[in-house]
Write an enzyme that holds these catalytic residues in place. Structure first.
Site, mmCIF file in Angstrom:
data_model
loop_
_atom_site.group_PDB
_atom_site.id
_atom_site.type_symbol
_atom_site.label_atom_id
_atom_site.label_comp_id
_atom_site.label_asym_id
_atom_site.label_seq_id
_atom_site.Cartn_x
_atom_site.Cartn_y
_atom_site.Cartn_z
ATOM 1 C CB SER A 146 -0.870 -0.003 1.269
ATOM 2 O OG SER A 146 -1.488 1.243 1.495
ATOM 3 C CE1 TYR A 159 -4.076 -1.968 5.051
ATOM 4 C CE2 TYR A 159 -3.172 0.209 4.575
ATOM 5 C CZ TYR A 159 -3.715 -0.987 4.142
ATOM 6 O OH TYR A 159 -3.885 -1.199 2.795
#
Length: 255
Positions: A146, A159
């Site tokens: 990501s 995350y």
């Protein structure tokens, strides 16, 4: 489709295939000619995806796999290879998040994210990598990280940590496994519309975020197709440890 993107005769395993990016990745690989093992905890959704793939004469196998359980990973890989042959391509896509201010993150939230995104991603890569090493013909491992691997996403610390781990894991495995002709690369997607977040982009806060992005837009899942097919096919045979940002300039922006 160029010959570098032709995957006929190849077997691809896609984790997290029951929704979102994983669903799109599986369809894209199947349309390029690959046999696809569809892995997730929800087999009902996988069976629906398999029917979609079979509708254009593709071959797909739903596989129950919980990436937080190493025994489940190993069993799923074994089933995939028994049914469709050795895995040539892994798309290591399973991922979750648990948004919260850092001072309120619980151990349960932290473990939920790290066990799926970091630990799970590693042990799926390990299971497939061991098979590729034993076979001796190499293969392609594509980790999905990501933009959070490089920049902070607010109130999403676990995350961010997990995706930074996936990015660095990609480089470490590329270094170790290159001698076995295993190419380990990574895609860092930016903001992509999925079933889980599509409503958010219509809210005031979602629209404010879009207004700050370099291209003033968010992507549809198919914007990742080009990077996926590059890393899955022969066009990436001299790429190992590469991190591809597919984020419309978000990583390099000042926002």
């Amino acid at each position: 489709m160029t010959s570098q993107h032709q995957l006929a005769g190849k077997h691809a395993l896609v984790t997290g295939a029951s929704s979102g990016l994983g669903w799109q990745f599986a369809l894209t690989l199947a349309r390029a000619g690959a046999k696809v093992s569809l892995a997730a905890r929800s087999v009902d959704k996988l069976e629906s995806l398999a029917r979609d793939i079979q509708s254009f004469d593709g071959r797909a196998l739903p596989v129950r796999m919980d990436v937080t359980d190493v025994d489940s990973i190993n069993a799923g890989v074994a089933v995939s290879e028994t049914e469709l042959g050795p895995i040539d391509i892994l798309v290591n896509n399973s991922g979750v998040s648990a948004q919260s201010p850092s001072e309120k993150v619980t151990e349960t939230d932290f473990d939920f994210v790290m066990d799926t995104n970091a630990k799970g991603t590693f042990f799926v890569a390990q299971a497939v990598g061991k098979s590729m090493i034993k076979r001796g013909e190499g293969g392609k491992i594509i980790n999905i990280a990501s933009v959070a691997a490089n920049r902070v996403l607010k109130q999403n610390i676990a995350y961010c940590m997990s995706k930074a781990a996936v990015k660095h894991m990609t480089k470490a495995l590329a270094d170790e496994w290159g001698r076995y002709k295993i190419r380990v690369n990574c895609i860092n997607p930016g903001y992509i519309v999925t079933g889980l977040n599509q409503d958010y982009w219509e809210t005031d806060s979602g629209k404010r975020l879009i207004s700050k992005l370099p291209g003033r837009r968010v992507g549809e899942p198919n914007v990742l197709d080009g990077a996926l097919l590059l890393l899955a096919g022969s066009g990436s045979d001299f790429m190992n440890g590469s991190i591809l940002e597919v984020d419309d300039g978000l990583t390099v922006s000042g926002f």
